[in-house]
Design an enzyme around this catalytic site. Structure first.
Site, PDB file in Angstrom:
ATOM      1  N   LYS A  78      21.134   6.260  10.058  1.00 17.25           N
ATOM      2  CA  LYS A  78      22.036   5.264  10.000  1.00 17.25           C
ATOM      3  C   LYS A  78      23.559   5.398  10.085  1.00 17.25           C
ATOM      4  O   LYS A  78      23.787   6.411   9.303  1.00 17.25           O
ATOM      5  CB  LYS A  78      21.727   4.391   8.993  1.00 17.25           C
ATOM      6  CG  LYS A  78      22.391   2.695   9.183  1.00 17.25           C
ATOM      7  CD  LYS A  78      22.035   2.151   8.061  1.00 17.25           C
ATOM      8  CE  LYS A  78      22.344   0.415   8.113  1.00 17.25           C
ATOM      9  NZ  LYS A  78      21.941  -0.252   7.034  1.00 17.25           N
ATOM     10  N   SER A 153      20.113  -4.717   8.355  1.00 13.61           N
ATOM     11  CA  SER A 153      21.264  -4.293   9.140  1.00 13.61           C
ATOM     12  C   SER A 153      20.810  -2.881   9.944  1.00 13.61           C
ATOM     13  O   SER A 153      21.495  -2.428  10.619  1.00 13.61           O
ATOM     14  CB  SER A 153      22.466  -4.269   8.321  1.00 13.61           C
ATOM     15  OG  SER A 153      22.188  -3.015   7.194  1.00 13.61           O
ATOM     16  N   SER A 177      17.777  -4.897   4.327  1.00  9.79           N
ATOM     17  CA  SER A 177      18.079  -4.053   5.690  1.00  9.79           C
ATOM     18  C   SER A 177      17.274  -3.064   6.002  1.00  9.79           C
ATOM     19  O   SER A 177      17.455  -2.420   6.987  1.00  9.79           O
ATOM     20  CB  SER A 177      19.444  -3.556   5.339  1.00  9.79           C
ATOM     21  OG  SER A 177      20.548  -4.542   5.399  1.00  9.79           O
TER      22      SER A 177
END
Lengths: 486, 93, 484
Positions: A78, A153, A177
């Site tokens: 990420k 997210s 997330s």
């Protein structure tokens, strides 16, 4: 070399070890796929040279007999994790050109185990969002239906693993997330206990909630990667010195399924539950048939979790993001006339709408006259919520809940309504506030879109959480379903 | 409770919003605060605030110099530097 | 109207650690800009603070030394504001739960009884960087080397009533932290900085007047001048019927005035809240006791001991114990000299003057204590006269500056400095001088005692200062008495 599109990490690791192909070959395979499916917009950065040189190094490690079980496995990080020499944007214009001068502990640890970095995954700006529509680099598509969101997210990580562009990816989970996008994309996704994974080099959203974790197809894959990522870090004051023989053993042994545990069903999560009710109930029956016992429990303060979460996360974010001032790194406005002008324009240009909204919410909650009514009140509720869990865990080993109230929604569905968007996190936020480990596991479909269920354990009980997920994945095949067209 | 002074908040947060933006954000904030105000109904009398999920004590670090500073590397991403200093518009003291 | 000043001080003590409060970067002073600022100090995305244990030990040491409560549970908070030398947009400090609670410090002005000044609290925080306004046209340069340097901020009650008291408090604090070895006390390098809250009120009134804050004073003298200026300024305003505005001011030493910093119009809404990156500091009794056992002798204790053990006056004991290095030097001299009082005279007199002239601190004294001790012993045993001793001191000092450690006795021997105490030798010289100066003899006989000094001078001149002065006096009187 033939690699199945949706290979598990466990499978690839075995084939690398058997010498069926090299890490370089495997890495080239995934790089090619990543370049073929750019329409998902799951990657912000793909660094081919870096990935290939890491793959070569992994092959050399293996040749020297120093390979770990995950050496040579390519994954994506990420874009919230700092990667030395590689763009680290956090999905923000603010860091659109920022190259981190150091590696996050997570990146360094996986790297030294021989894990290869393919690139950096798209995400909601500064990890704020539940749809991955808040990225400066554009929205991410859900591979199951590309007009749907992948969740957020960590939407890029979820999307790319679900599409078979990498066998696994890191993510971070502040209020859901990892778990929510895992559910939306039909993946297994884990948020470990707060303090299990170092936050050093993981760009902060809300420090007391943020926790690094993983996306993969199976619980076994997560158990395989987790020991190379987790563990005490002297650079993170909130990192736990807890050691865990089981986690250490995961470096050597495959994940064994749990047996005979007692699982609680918190009634507040099921009251009026719509779409996921049938799937979660079917999962309960499957586990029951394998000897798991179920019992209803109550977590009476659940309803206050979303308000408390948005105050605490907003408060922490509002000051965590003060460092983005256009002075030492990141976006600076053109021709600032004064210091205030520099600050105001750099920040206003660099941050997107949702980030500004959260900064202002947090500023409000901490400001004179509101601190007690909001911030302090939220912290008290946080304790009540944690006490609910601790009380429940006196009677049961784990909790089973739906991960989300519904399947992935369409792009733009909640774009004008932050409050409705925030409600999407209702089932994931309480475990975040309490710092508990939780995993989302695919448990069925609704109108062709995946559904996830959540297993929550006591602090540092990742073992039972993952082993129960493993037991479930031996009983069912939902995690083996994949989107078409990839 | 939702008496939001958006200008005060943006000043504290060093954000500059146009009239239109400020109005929209103020509306969003009002709705967020309304939602959050559900908390007020909950009885928290005598409850100790929980600042941190593990609720444990600080671990301290020995007093040792462990960092080797690579100024050029750290300043590579800086918007404006000269002679090793970060530059900002002149601050009057 | 009779006005009374009310002053409270916030003293920032830079703790003498090797590394910073929350990072492993060095704290050394004077490095090239931004070469001692690591990612944590720069507040780069993703970095995290980890507390330095030495900082905690030093804060507890200080707390115990001022008789304060040590809080078993203290919390680091974020103080939020934007400034270019504050890299994260917040300062990590302690707000609601400081590590050190209420304590006190005793000050004494010359000729006045000791006074106890209450200390409200002392808390740990990180220092900010430095802004350099002069180097670039239209720009300010930011050096973050100092960012993250550990500070202990000591906040007093508004107990001080004059600039002199405030300066005495600052001095006493300086002495204390140096004795405790928690701060190098280097004021010029900013190792101790002081903010003064100053207000005035009509004498007899209990409520406080509106105050102003003078920021960042790092000299005892400037503190006194700045506060005096500010008191006068406020009285002037009030006498003219005006109102003192709450304000933050800077002292300009060149003009000897304070002036407004044009404080930011934004209210002080610092939005303090517990730093979620740091956990609360828990201190148990055992740790606090272990620090207590390691406490060195405090300046007050040392002062009392010098009075009782060495028979020094209150003032002398106070002077010698102000600086721990000077006190250590004095004790070594006293031990070597065998006469504590004479040792005190020499250390406070010749030695301090020489240090001042050379602009040296006692720890850098070039003259070994043993040499000065031997010199004093030789005065004591009559080997050299006091006058010769002063000359010899200069010689020893210069040798020390040149890096030599000469043998005191050998110099006395080789340069023939030994005092003449042979009665016959001195008597013969006196007889010659008396005979050669009949006019002065006459004057003496008419009762002009002063003339005795003339004769002493002549004898000393003839003996090159080596005659034992006491003996010269006695023998002169005898010789003059014989002149009829």
């Amino acid at each position: 070399m033939t690699v199945e599109t949706f290979s598990s990490v466990t499978d690839l690791a075995a084939r690398l070890e058997a010498g069926e192909f090299s890490s370089e070959e495997l890495t080239r395979h995934y790089l090619k796929r990543a370049h073929s499916f750019t329409g998902l917009n799951a990657f912000i950065t793909i660094d081919e040279d870096r990935a290939l040189s890491e793959a070569e190094a992994a092959d050399a490690l293996r040749a020297r007999g120093e390979a770990t079980r995950v050496t040579g496995i390519p994954i994506a990080h990420k874009d919230v994790f700092c990667t030395k020499g590689l763009l680290t944007t956090c999905g923000s214009k603010m860091l659109g050109n920022w190259v981190a001068p150091y590696d996050a502990t997570v990146v360094a640890r996986l790297g030294s185990a021989g894990v290869v970095t393919l690139g950096k995954a798209n995400m909601d700006e500064f990890a704020m969002g539940s749809s991955n529509e808040n990225s400066h680099f554009g929205a991410v598509a859900n591979p199951w239906e590309t007009d749907r969101v992948p969740g957020g997210s960590s939407g890029g990580s979820a999307s790319l693993v679900a599409a078979g562009l990498a066998p696994a990816a890191t993510g971070t989970d502040t209020g859901g997330s990892i778990r929510q996008p895992a559910a939306f994309c039909g993946l297994t996704g884990m948020k470990p206990t707060y303090g299990r994974v170092s936050r050093y080099g993981m760009v902060a959203f809300a420090s007391s909630l943020d926790q690094g974790g993983l996306f993969a197809h199976t619980a076994a894959d997560i158990a395989l990667l987790l020991p190379y990522m987790a563990g005490f870090d002297p650079k993170d004051s909130t990192s736990s010195p807890t050691t865990d023989d089981w986690l250490d053993a995961c470096r050597r042994e495959p994940l064994a399924p749990a047996e005979g545990l007692t699982i609680g069903l918190p009634k507040e999560y099921f009251d009026g539950l719509g779409v996921p009710a049938a799937a979660v109930d079917a999962a309960r029956r499957a586990l029951e048939s394998a000897g798991f016992r179920f019992r209803e429990v109550s977590l009476p303060h659940t309803a206050a979790a979303i308000p408390a979460y948005y105050i605490i996360a907003g408060a922490e974010a509002s000051t965590n993001l003060s460092r983005y001032d256009g002075v030492r790194f990141g976006h600076r406005c053109g021709n600032p006339e004064s210091l205030d002008d520099l600050y105001e324009r750099s920040r206003s240009e660099g941050f997107g709408t949702e980030v500004k909204r959260r900064i202002l919410t947090g500023t409000y909650a901490l400001s004179v006259g509101y601190f007690d009514a909001y911030y302090l009140k939220a912290q008290k509720i946080r304790r009540l919520i944690q006490e609910d869990f601790l009380a429940a865990f006196a009677d049961v080993d784990l909790l089973l809940t739906p991960t989300t109230p519904n399947v992935a929604f369409e792009h733009g569905a909640h774009a004008d309504d932050p409050v409705t968007m925030y409600q999407q996190d209702i089932f994931t936020v309480p475990a975040s506030l309490s710092g508990l480990p939780a995993v989302s596991v695919p448990c069925g479909f609704h109108e062709g879109l995946p559904l996830g269920m959540q297993l929550i354990g006591p602090h540092f009980a990742e073992q039972n959480v993952l082993r129960t997920a493993e037991a479930y994945q031996r009983l069912t095949g939902w995690h083996l379903e994949h989107p078409e067209g990839f | 409770m939702s008496d939001i002074d958006i200008r005060h908040l943006t000043a504290l947060a060093q954000l500059k919003l146009s009239e239109v933006e400020a109005e929209a954000v103020a509306g969003d904030l009002a709705r967020i605060i309304d939602m959050v105000d559900q908390m007020q109904a909950m009885d928290t009398e005598g409850v100790r605030p929980l600042a941190h999920p593990l609720d444990t004590a600080a671990r301290l670090r020995p007093d040792e110099v462990t960092e080797i500073v690579d100024r050029d590397l750290y300043q590579a991403g800086a918007p404006e530097t000269e002679d090793g200093l970060y530059l900002v518009p002149r601050v009057v003291e | 109207m009779q006005w009374e000043a009310v002053i409270g001080l916030e003293v920032h003590v830079q703790l003498a650690t090797k590394s910073k409060i929350f990072s492993g970067a060095a704290t050394a002073f004077g490095a090239e800009p931004n070469t001692q600022a690591c990612p944590v100090d720069l507040g780069l995305p993703g970095v995290l603070p980890v507390l330095n244990e030495e900082v905690v030990r030093m804060a507890v040491t200080f707390g115990l030394a001022i008789g304060a409560e040590i809080n078993p549970y203290s919390v680091f908070d974020r103080k939020n504001y934007f400034y270019p030398d504050l890299p994260k947009g917040y300062q990590i400090s302690q707000f609601a739960d400081p590590i050190v609670g209420r304590g006190h410090l005793t000050i004494q002005l010359e000729g006045q009884p000791p006074r106890r000044v209450e200390i409200t609290r002392a808390h740990l925080e990180e220092d900010a960087g430095k802004s350099l306004h002069e180097a670039f046209a239209g720009k300010t340069g930011i050096d973050l080397n100092r960012a993250g340097t550990p500070l202990l901020e000591v906040v007093s009650e508004p107990d001080l009533r004059s600039a002199a008291e405030a300066a005495a408090y600052f001095r006493q604090m300086h002495s204390l932290v140096r004795h405790l070895k928690i701060c190098d006390g280097n004021l010029a390098e900013g190792s101790m900085r002081c903010d003064a809250n100053v207000s005035v009120r009509p004498r007899g009134q209990t409520e406080l007047g509106e105050r102003t804050e003078i920021k960042n004073v790092n000299s005892f003298r400037f503190l006194e001048l700045a506060i005096n200026y500010e008191i006068e300024r406020q009285i002037h305003i009030l006498d003219a019927g005006g109102r003192v505005e709450r304000d933050t001011r800077l002292y300009d030493a060149e003009r000897n005035e304070t002036r407004s910093m044009r404080s930011k119009e934004l209210s002080n809404d610092y939005r303090y809240f517990p730093d979620p990156d740091l956990l609360p500091v828990h201190l148990d009794e055992a740790f606090i006791e272990s620090v207590r056992r390691e406490l060195p002798e405090l300046p007050g204790e040392k002062q009392a001991r010098y009075q009782s053990e060495f028979g020094l006056s209150d003032y002398d004991a106070g002077f010698l114990t102000q600086d721990p290095d000077l006190a250590g030097y004095y004790e070594a001299v006293a031990a070597s000299a065998g006469d504590a009082k004479l040792a005190a005279n020499w250390v406070m007199g010749e030695l301090s003057a020489a240090l001042n002239r050379a602009d040296l601190t006692p720890d850098a004294c070039p003259l070994p204590a043993a040499s000065l001790g031997t010199l004093i012993r030789r005065i004591q045993d009559g080997t050299i006269s006091g006058k010769i001793a002063k000359g010899l001191f200069e010689k020893l000092w210069s040798a020390g500056v040149d890096g030599q450690t000469p043998d005191v006795d050998a110099i006395i021997e080789s340069e023939g400095l030994t005092q003449v105490s042979d009665t016959g030798e001195i008597a013969a010289i006196i007889d010659e001088i008396v005979a050669a100066n009949p006019a002065q003899v006459e004057q003496f006989k008419t009762g002009k005692e002063k003339v005795l000094g003339f004769f002493v001078g002549q004898v000393m001149k003839a003996t090159q200062g080596k005659a034992n002065p006491q003996m010269v006096n006695e023998l002169l009187r005898e010789a003059l008495a014989r002149q009829d």
